[in-house]
Design an enzyme around this catalytic site. Structure first.
Site, short mmCIF file in Angstrom:
data_model
loop_
_atom_site.label_atom_id
_atom_site.label_comp_id
_atom_site.label_asym_id
_atom_site.label_seq_id
_atom_site.Cartn_x
_atom_site.Cartn_y
_atom_site.Cartn_z
N ASP A 93 18.13 -2.14 -13.60
CA ASP A 93 16.85 -2.01 -12.92
C ASP A 93 16.77 -3.17 -11.93
O ASP A 93 16.84 -4.34 -12.33
CB ASP A 93 15.73 -2.09 -13.97
CG ASP A 93 14.35 -2.00 -13.34
OD1 ASP A 93 14.25 -2.03 -12.09
OD2 ASP A 93 13.37 -1.91 -14.12
N LEU A 94 16.63 -2.86 -10.65
CA LEU A 94 16.65 -3.91 -9.62
C LEU A 94 15.55 -4.94 -9.82
O LEU A 94 15.67 -6.08 -9.38
CB LEU A 94 16.52 -3.28 -8.23
CG LEU A 94 17.73 -2.49 -7.73
CD1 LEU A 94 17.35 -1.67 -6.51
CD2 LEU A 94 18.88 -3.44 -7.40
N TYR A 127 6.96 1.16 2.98
CA TYR A 127 8.41 1.31 2.84
C TYR A 127 9.14 0.63 4.01
O TYR A 127 10.10 -0.13 3.81
CB TYR A 127 8.74 2.80 2.77
CG TYR A 127 10.18 3.17 2.93
CD1 TYR A 127 11.11 2.85 1.95
CD2 TYR A 127 10.63 3.85 4.07
CE1 TYR A 127 12.45 3.21 2.10
CE2 TYR A 127 11.95 4.21 4.22
CZ TYR A 127 12.86 3.89 3.24
OH TYR A 127 14.18 4.24 3.38
N ASN A 132 15.36 3.40 9.63
CA ASN A 132 14.66 3.60 10.91
C ASN A 132 13.17 3.32 10.76
O ASN A 132 12.50 3.04 11.75
CB ASN A 132 14.92 5.01 11.43
CG ASN A 132 14.24 6.11 10.64
OD1 ASN A 132 13.12 6.51 10.94
ND2 ASN A 132 14.89 6.61 9.59
N ARG A 180 13.25 15.73 15.45
CA ARG A 180 13.40 14.27 15.33
C ARG A 180 14.79 13.90 14.81
O ARG A 180 15.40 12.93 15.25
CB ARG A 180 12.30 13.76 14.39
CG ARG A 180 12.35 12.28 14.13
CD ARG A 180 11.13 11.83 13.33
NE ARG A 180 11.46 10.63 12.62
CZ ARG A 180 11.90 10.57 11.37
NH1 ARG A 180 12.03 11.67 10.64
NH2 ARG A 180 12.22 9.43 10.83
N GLY A 187 20.08 0.77 -3.34
CA GLY A 187 19.08 0.94 -4.40
C GLY A 187 17.67 0.64 -3.94
O GLY A 187 17.44 -0.09 -2.98
N SER A 197 13.21 5.13 -1.80
CA SER A 197 13.75 5.51 -0.49
C SER A 197 12.77 6.22 0.44
O SER A 197 13.17 6.69 1.51
CB SER A 197 15.00 6.37 -0.68
OG SER A 197 14.63 7.58 -1.28
C1 15L Z 1 14.46 7.29 5.27
O1 15L Z 1 14.48 6.07 5.34
C2 15L Z 1 14.43 7.98 3.97
O2 15L Z 1 15.15 7.30 2.98
C3 15L Z 1 14.93 9.41 4.07
O3 15L Z 1 14.55 10.09 2.89
C4 15L Z 1 14.37 10.13 5.30
O4 15L Z 1 12.97 10.25 5.16
C5 15L Z 1 14.72 9.33 6.53
O5 15L Z 1 14.28 8.01 6.41
C6 15L Z 1 14.15 9.94 7.81
O6 15L Z 1 13.45 9.25 8.55
O7 15L Z 1 14.44 11.11 8.08
#
Ligand code: 15L
Length: 267
Positions: free
Chosen positions: A49-50, A134, A110, A172, A70, A73
């Site tokens: 577990d991080l 995030y 991104n 996109r 990890g 996301s």
């Molecule tokens: C991310 O950073 C996510 O981890 C992935 O699930 C997608 O949502 C991706 O970006 C995205 O922007 O398409």
């Protein structure tokens, strides 16, 4: 480079990368909170577990390189992001330093720069513009990587990953799609190139509609093979089925920008 740890190894990117990098590095260790379903007999796996430094220290022990995928996301509650991506990322870099790890490749996103308008082509020399908690956690990870490179001599590469998939799935993604093999190529540059100190690259294929200037990656030898444009018709057909998102359509981060958005109400 002999011993490489992949964190987040049970996730989608982790599963794809373990397949591509199998045989490239003699000892590939997988770590995640849960065991990957496709683990082969004899594969090295350490559950961690991080958010727990002692567990992360066990996972990085004996490793020369770490691919840090990890964490959480997508967007999440502050508590989720804090534990998985802020404390988790700190624990990873700190455990790596203590264990004498030489290189870390950090899966940034991104969404660290998601609030740049789609009309603006950016390189890696611009300020971060996160589009979510995030995205803030990814900007934090990049800053932490910079600190550990400058202060402790870790060689750190941050990949602002676009969207990893077999093909771009909407308009996109025609700009930000990355073919899994191209992403693996970038990871290998981070783990092997002799001149890496601290770098940020865009994790993106050779897309005509790209939002990003990836010349820094090209400088280190990156030669992407994927071309998003080849999938334009299918991506635009999929886009036509999506509900309209006028705020998301303005910005590189798309729906991460429009979620919870109320800036216009305050102006
Ligand atoms: C991310 O950073 C996510 O981890 C992935 O699930 C997608 O949502 C991706 O970006 C995205 O922007 O398409």
């Amino acid at each position: 480079m002999q011993n490489v740890l992949i964190t987040g190894a049970a996730g989608d990117i982790g599963t794809r990368l373990r397949k591509i990098l199998r045989g490239v590095y003699p000892h590939l260790r997988a770590s995640d909170v849960r065991k990957p379903a496709d683990l082969a007999a004899g594969d090295d796996f350490i559950a961690a577990d991080l958010a727990d430094l002692a567990q992360v220290e066990k996972a990085v022990a004996g490793m020369e390189g770490v691919i840090h995928l990890g964490g959480h996301s997508v967007e999440g509650s502050w508590e989720t992001i804090l534990n998985a991506n802020i404390i988790g990322c700190y624990n990873l870099f700190e455990a790596a330093r203590r264990a004498g790890v030489k290189r870390v490749v950090f899966a940034s996103s991104n969404h660290a720069i998601g609030f740049y308008p789609r009309s603006q082509r950016i390189g890696v020399d611009v300020r971060v513009r996160p589009d979510s908690r995030y995205g803030v956690s990814k900007a934090f990870g990049e800053a932490l990587g910079s600190l550990y490179a400058d202060k402790h001599g870790l060689r750190v590469t941050c990949l602002r990953i676009g969207n990893v998939a077999d093909m771009p799935v909407d308009e996109r993604r025609l700009s930000i799609w990355v073919k899994p093999e191209d992403l693996a190529q970038l990871m290998r540059i981070g783990l092997e190139h002799p001149d890496i100190h601290f770098e940020i690259f865009y994790g993106v294929s050779d897309n005509a509609a790209s939002f990003w200037d990836n010349s820094r990656a090209a400088h280190f030898g990156y030669q992407p093979q994927g071309r998003g444009e080849e999938y334009r018709e299918a991506a635009m057909a999929a886009q036509a089925k999506l509900p309209p998102d006028p705020i998301g359509a303005r910005y590189q981060g798309g729906p991460f920008c429009s979620a919870e958005y109320d800036a216009d109400k305050r102006r």
